[in-house]
Enzyme design. Structure first.
Site, PDB file in Angstrom:
ATOM      1  N   GLY A 129       0.293 -12.058  11.222  1.00 32.37           N
ATOM      2  CA  GLY A 129      -1.351 -12.286  11.252  1.00 32.37           C
ATOM      3  C   GLY A 129      -2.093 -12.042   9.973  1.00 32.37           C
ATOM      4  CG  LEU A 140      -2.069 -15.149   7.929  1.00 33.04           C
ATOM      5  CD1 LEU A 140      -1.704 -16.459   7.331  1.00 33.04           C
ATOM      6  CD2 LEU A 140      -0.584 -13.996   7.615  1.00 33.04           C
ATOM      7  CG  HIS A 146       0.975 -12.579   5.557  1.00 31.31           C
ATOM      8  ND1 HIS A 146       0.639 -11.279   5.347  1.00 31.31           N
ATOM      9  CD2 HIS A 146       2.017 -12.216   6.103  1.00 31.31           C
ATOM     10  CE1 HIS A 146       1.082 -10.643   5.770  1.00 31.31           C
ATOM     11  NE2 HIS A 146       1.940 -11.217   6.718  1.00 31.31           N
ATOM     12  CG  MET A 183      13.559  -8.164   0.400  1.00 29.41           C
ATOM     13  SD  MET A 183      14.587  -7.886   1.660  1.00 29.41           S
ATOM     14  CE  MET A 183      15.131  -5.932   0.155  1.00 29.41           C
ATOM     15  CD  GLN A 185      10.439  -7.949  10.549  1.00 29.95           C
ATOM     16  OE1 GLN A 185       9.739  -7.673  11.613  1.00 29.95           O
ATOM     17  NE2 GLN A 185       9.710  -9.054   9.751  1.00 29.95           N
ATOM     18  CB  VAL A 231       3.288 -10.188  -2.759  1.00 29.66           C
ATOM     19  CG1 VAL A 231       2.146 -10.144  -4.036  1.00 29.66           C
ATOM     20  CG2 VAL A 231       3.971 -11.035  -2.977  1.00 29.66           C
ATOM     21  CG  LEU A 263      -0.736  -7.434  -1.406  1.00 30.91           C
ATOM     22  CD1 LEU A 263      -0.835  -8.756  -1.700  1.00 30.91           C
ATOM     23  CD2 LEU A 263      -1.792  -6.916  -1.138  1.00 30.91           C
ATOM     24  CB  SER A 313      -1.813  -6.881   8.054  1.00 30.15           C
ATOM     25  OG  SER A 313      -1.381  -7.830   7.396  1.00 30.15           O
ATOM     26  NE  ARG A 314       0.435  -0.825  11.237  1.00 38.11           N
ATOM     27  CZ  ARG A 314       1.761  -1.690  11.332  1.00 38.11           C
ATOM     28  NH1 ARG A 314       1.976  -2.278  10.721  1.00 38.11           N
ATOM     29  NH2 ARG A 314       1.575  -1.869  13.227  1.00 38.11           N
TER      30      ARG A 314
END
Length: 291
Positions: free
Chosen positions: A34, A36, A40, A151, A156, A179, A187, A189-190
Site C-alpha cells: 500500500g 501506492l 506501483h 526492480m 526480493q 521508477v 520512488l 513509500s518510505r
C-alpha cells in the site's frame, strides 16, 4: 472494481474472473504493502495491458518486519490507494486485515537460502522468510498467471523467482524497471519520512549508481576499487549512513573476486542501502559490460 476484505470474497472474485476468461486470456497480480505511488501504478498499468484481469493486494505484512522496524509507522492511505487502483484499471483489490491473513500466528516458514544471505537479508534477519510466506500465500489465493514486481527491491525479485522455480508455482514473475523522481531518487513509500534536507541529500544514491557506470566505462576497476569510490561519494553528504554497498552476481547474488578487474558478460548488481536519519532507503542498478 471489486473490493475484497476477506479470503472468501477474494476467492469469489477470482472464481468469477476465471469463468469469464477465454482461451489465451490471463490474470495478472501485483502484491503491495500500500501507500501506492507512481512506481506501483506502472506495475498495475503493465498488468492491465498484458492480462484480461488484474488483482492488486494491499497488505502491510507484519511477518517481514523486525522488532525494531517501522511496522506501526508504515504509511497508509486506503482512500488514495483505491483511487489509484481504479484509475490504473484494476479489477479487484484484496485489502485484508492482519487477523484475516493470520488468524493464528503462523508456524510455517518459506525460506529461500543463499540469495537471502546478503544485502537486506543480512541486515534484516527473517525479513525474506516473511516475504516468502505472504507471497506464497497470496499466489495460492489469487492463482495468477503473471505477477509483477519492481526492480527497486531486486533482491526480493530474485527471492520470489527462486521460490517460484523451486516450488513449481504456475506463475510468471515479471520484473519491472525502477521508477524515479525527476532528480533520480527511486520512488518509495518510505520517502515520505525524509525531511526536506534528507530528501535533497538522498539523490546521492542514484548519483552514485550513475557514476559507477561511468567509472566502469572509463576503464577496468576491481570490485574493491569501484565500491570504495561509491562509498566515498555517498558519505560525501553529511546525513548518509551506509548500511551496505555491494557488488554481486545477479540473480544468484554471489560474491565476485574482490581484486580481479571487473569483466565478463554476466550481469552484476550494484546494490545500496543507506540511512538518512531513521529512514532506510535502497537502490540498485544492473551492470552489463563486454569482456
Amino acid at each position: 472494481m471489486i473490493l475484497c476484505r476477506t479470503i472468501p470474497e477474494l476467492k469469489a472474485a477470482v472464481s468469477k474472473f476465471k469463468r469469464e476468461l477465454t482461451e489465451g486470456e490471463t490474470i495478472g497480480f501485483v502484491p503491495t504493502m500500500g501507500y501506492l505511488h507512481e512506481g506501483h501504478a506502472s506495475l498495475l498499468r503493465r498488468s492491465t495491458k498484458e492480462n484480461r484481469f488484474t488483482v492488486l493486494s494491499i497488505f502491510v505484512n507484519p511477518m517481514q518486519f523486525g522488532p525494531n522496524e517501522d511496522l506501526d509507522k508504515y504509511p497508509r492511505n486506503e482512500e488514495r490507494d483505491l483511487a489509484l487502483a481504479e484509475a490504473s484499471g484494476v479489477h479487484a483489490v484484496f485489502l485484508p486485515s492482519v487477523e484475516e491473513m493470520y488468524p493464528n500466528r503462523p508456524l510455517t516458514k518459506v525460506t529461500v537460502s543463499q540469495v537471502t544471505e546478503r544485502l537486506c537479508g543480512a541486515s534484516r534477519p527473517g525479513h525474506f522468510d516473511g516475504v516468502g510466506l505472504v507471497v506464497g500465500k497470496l499466489f495460492h489465493l489469487v492463482q495468477p498467471d503473471r505477477s509483477y514486481f519492481g526492480m527497486k527491491d531486486a533482491q526480493q525479485v530474485a527471492v520470489v523467482q527462486q521460490m517460484v522455480d523451486d516450488l513449481n508455482f504456475p506463475v510468471e514473475i515479471v520484473p519491472c524497471p525502477i521508477v524515479r523522481e525527476p532528480d533520480g531518487l527511486a520512488l518509495s513509500s518510505r520517502n515520505v519520512y525524509l525531511s526536506a534536507e534528507q530528501r535533497q541529500q538522498a539523490v546521492v544514491l542514484s548519483q552514485s549508481l550513475e557514476l559507477a557506470k561511468k567509472w566502469l566505462d572509463e576503464g577496468k576497476l576491481t570490485p574493491n576499487e569501484l565500491l570504495q569510490r561509491v562509498q566515498n561519494h555517498i558519505t560525501s553528504v553529511p546525513q548518509a549512513e551506509i548500511d551496505y554497498v555491494e557488488l554481486l552476481t545477479y540473480p544468484r547474488l554471489e560474491q565476485v573476486p574482490a581484486n580481479d578487474p571487473i569483466s565478463g558478460s554476466s550481469p552484476l548488481i550494484l546494490a545500496l542501502a543507506v540511512k538518512f536519519g531513521t529512514t532506510r532507503l535502497i537502490d540498485n542498478t544492473l551492470l552489463t559490460f563486454g569482456g
